[in-house]
Design a protein around this motif. Structure first.
Motif, PDB file in Angstrom:
ATOM      1  N   LYS A  51       0.671  -1.135  -0.036  1.00 26.94           N
ATOM      2  CA  LYS A  51       0.153  -0.286  -0.087  1.00 26.94           C
ATOM      3  C   LYS A  51       0.635   1.478  -0.137  1.00 26.94           C
ATOM      4  O   LYS A  51       1.218   1.734  -0.997  1.00 26.94           O
ATOM      5  N   ASP A  52       0.840   2.210   1.007  1.00 24.88           N
ATOM      6  CA  ASP A  52       1.865   3.700   0.977  1.00 24.88           C
ATOM      7  C   ASP A  52       3.610   3.009   1.052  1.00 24.88           C
ATOM      8  O   ASP A  52       3.345   4.398   0.273  1.00 24.88           O
ATOM      9  N   VAL A  53       3.632   2.394   0.816  1.00 29.62           N
ATOM     10  CA  VAL A  53       5.250   1.723   0.566  1.00 29.62           C
ATOM     11  C   VAL A  53       5.798   1.854  -1.024  1.00 29.62           C
ATOM     12  O   VAL A  53       6.313   2.375  -0.831  1.00 29.62           O
ATOM     13  N   LEU A  54       4.626   0.735  -1.342  1.00 26.47           N
ATOM     14  CA  LEU A  54       4.832   0.618  -2.908  1.00 26.47           C
ATOM     15  C   LEU A  54       4.478   2.044  -3.314  1.00 26.47           C
ATOM     16  O   LEU A  54       4.936   2.173  -4.350  1.00 26.47           O
ATOM     17  N   GLU A 155      -3.751  -5.846  -4.352  1.00 29.09           N
ATOM     18  CA  GLU A 155      -3.470  -5.129  -3.912  1.00 29.09           C
ATOM     19  C   GLU A 155      -2.593  -4.592  -4.646  1.00 29.09           C
ATOM     20  O   GLU A 155      -2.160  -3.486  -4.059  1.00 29.09           O
ATOM     21  N   ALA A 156      -1.551  -5.293  -5.126  1.00 23.30           N
ATOM     22  CA  ALA A 156      -0.537  -4.803  -5.700  1.00 23.30           C
ATOM     23  C   ALA A 156      -1.539  -4.045  -7.149  1.00 23.30           C
ATOM     24  O   ALA A 156      -0.698  -3.027  -7.128  1.00 23.30           O
ATOM     25  N   ALA A 157      -2.367  -4.497  -7.689  1.00 21.98           N
ATOM     26  CA  ALA A 157      -2.529  -4.190  -8.525  1.00 21.98           C
ATOM     27  C   ALA A 157      -3.541  -2.696  -8.012  1.00 21.98           C
ATOM     28  O   ALA A 157      -3.559  -1.451  -8.717  1.00 21.98           O
ATOM     29  N   THR A 158      -4.125  -3.069  -7.111  1.00 25.13           N
ATOM     30  CA  THR A 158      -4.447  -1.594  -7.105  1.00 25.13           C
ATOM     31  C   THR A 158      -4.002  -0.384  -6.595  1.00 25.13           C
ATOM     32  O   THR A 158      -4.146   1.389  -6.593  1.00 25.13           O
ATOM     33  N   ALA A 159      -2.686  -1.000  -6.424  1.00 27.07           N
ATOM     34  CA  ALA A 159      -1.368   0.233  -5.667  1.00 27.07           C
ATOM     35  C   ALA A 159      -1.053   0.781  -7.016  1.00 27.07           C
ATOM     36  O   ALA A 159      -0.615   2.100  -6.980  1.00 27.07           O
TER      37      ALA A 159
END
Length: 406
Positions: A51-54, A155-159
């Motif tokens: 999330k935030d880190v990515l 979640e990676a796709a979301t980010a």
């Protein structure tokens, strides 16, 4: 032995290992505590990585622990390589660490596809370094192929979409989140990808991964600036071969209901350990933050003699996907009845909704809530109590779950 002379060594400096050390001190343990972690970063939380880190809005998520003030020795860049049970010594790549009690908390490692490890532009997302390697792609709004529509892939796709990157998610199963949730539940989630501008392809089995491209089983080749392998994780326990610590078929440390291993004085906690659940009648391996947070209390209590309760939590996890907050508590089985609270609609966009799983006797076994945190909080407590629900009342989203008892 006087407690002040005892040495507790913890192999693993993630949340489970760090929290075990902190709770030992809070329980009054006065002996030596050493935490040895393979990474060179100070202990950090993992959920923000996708999330935030990515996204680059946070550099990391360090755990708020003052090791010096607590008298905890922290050894970073120290990889566990084995156990000498006779000498009661943890073997590491930087020398042995003698112990009186040992806690195994080495977590899990990301699964990869054959031949994909180490390829340029091919990533996994498990550590802070993994996130740092992938983050420049999102910052540059490059294209990403995510292999696997599980929690990490979603979640990676979301980010990536939030950063403006082009995203294609490939899933071999016919629906997203396979193995975690049934198709009836995840089919409405399929539309979340499209609404966010991401492409989800199910039934897409990957035959090969190469730098900058993925080949599907039918021969189709898809190109991208980077490829993320998000097909799950396995317990990081390979280093325990020949140690005398028994492993379950899934590779996890086979702990008992107090999280003790088959070696005297050796415990296991977090993603690397499975435990028998009386609540669900089977052994559970839970790769989620809440398990790493909760398990150390059992280990610390048993080590200090301040408690002897069995470890049998209601598993819980959450995921943030395309603007939705998905939460799940409990464990559902094939014989449980699925009950809807609210209608997600054909396109999954009609608002918040919840699904409950009821056992044959009406007992609430599990609950999954999308943007209904109150349902989740109440449902989790009801699962812990073994409460029975009235199906008609439980199906009415206007009735609080706590008021839907049979």
């Amino acid at each position: 032995m006087d407690q002040r002379e005892q040495r507790v060594v913890i192999a693993g400096a993630g949340l489970a290992g760090t929290r075990t050390a902190v709770l030992l001190r809070e329980a009054g343990f006065t002996g030596t505590i050493t935490v040895a972690g393979a990474e060179r970063h100070r202990p950090y939380d993992r959920p923000p990585l996708s999330k935030d880190v990515l996204l680059g809005t946070a550099e990391g998520a360090p755990l708020d622990v003052d090791f010096d003030a607590l008298g905890i020795e922290l050894l970073l860049g120290r990889t566990a390589t084995g156990i000498d049970a006779t000498a009661r010594t943890l073997l590491t790549d930087a020398g042995p660490l003698p112990y009186d009690r040992l806690v195994i908390a080495t977590g899990a490692e990301a699964l990869t596809l054959p031949g994909s490890a180490g390829l340029p532009g091919v990533h996994v997302l498990r550590t802070l370094d993994d996130a740092a390697r992938l983050r420049p792609l999102l910052a540059a709004r490059g294209s990403l192929i995510a292999v696997g529509a599980g929690w990490i892939g979603a979640e990676a796709a979301t980010a990536a979409r939030a950063a403006g990157a082009a995203v294609t998610v490939l899933e071999a199963a016919p629906h997203p989140l396979p193995g975690a949730l049934p198709p009836r539940l995840t089919e409405p989630m399929r539309q979340w990808y499209e609404q966010a501008g991401a492409r989800l392809r199910t039934g897409a089995r990957v035959a090969a991964v190469r730098p900058g491209e993925v080949e599907l089983a039918g021969g189709e080749v898809l190109g991208a600036d980077a490829v993320l392998i998000g097909i799950g994780s396995r317990p990081a326990t390979g280093w325990l071969a020949g140690s005398g610590v028994a492993l379950a078929p899934d590779g996890s440390v086979r702990a008992d209901d107090r999280l003790r291993t088959t070696l005297p004085g050796v415990y296991a906690v977090g993603d690397c350990a499975s435990f028998p659940s009386a609540r669900y009648g089977r052994r559970l391996l839970v790769h989620h933050w809440d398990n790493a947070q909760a398990g150390p209390a059992t280990v610390a209590a048993h080590l200090t003699g301040t408690g002897d309760a069995a470890y049998d939590p209601v598993p819980y996890f959450w995921s943030e996907q395309f603007g939705r907050f998905v939460q799940y508590a409990g464990q559902h089985g094939p014989d449980d009845t699925l009950l809807w609270r609210g209608d997600p609609g054909a396109d999954g966009s009609t608002g918040a909704w919840t699904v409950c799983w009821l056992g044959p006797d009406g007992t609430l076994r599990a609950v999954c809530a999308v943007d209904r945190p109150r349902d989740l909080a109440q449902g989790r407590r009801l699962v812990a109590r073994g409460a029975r629900l009235d199906p008609a009342r439980a199906a009415d989203p206007a009735v609080p779950l706590k008021n839907a008892l049979a």
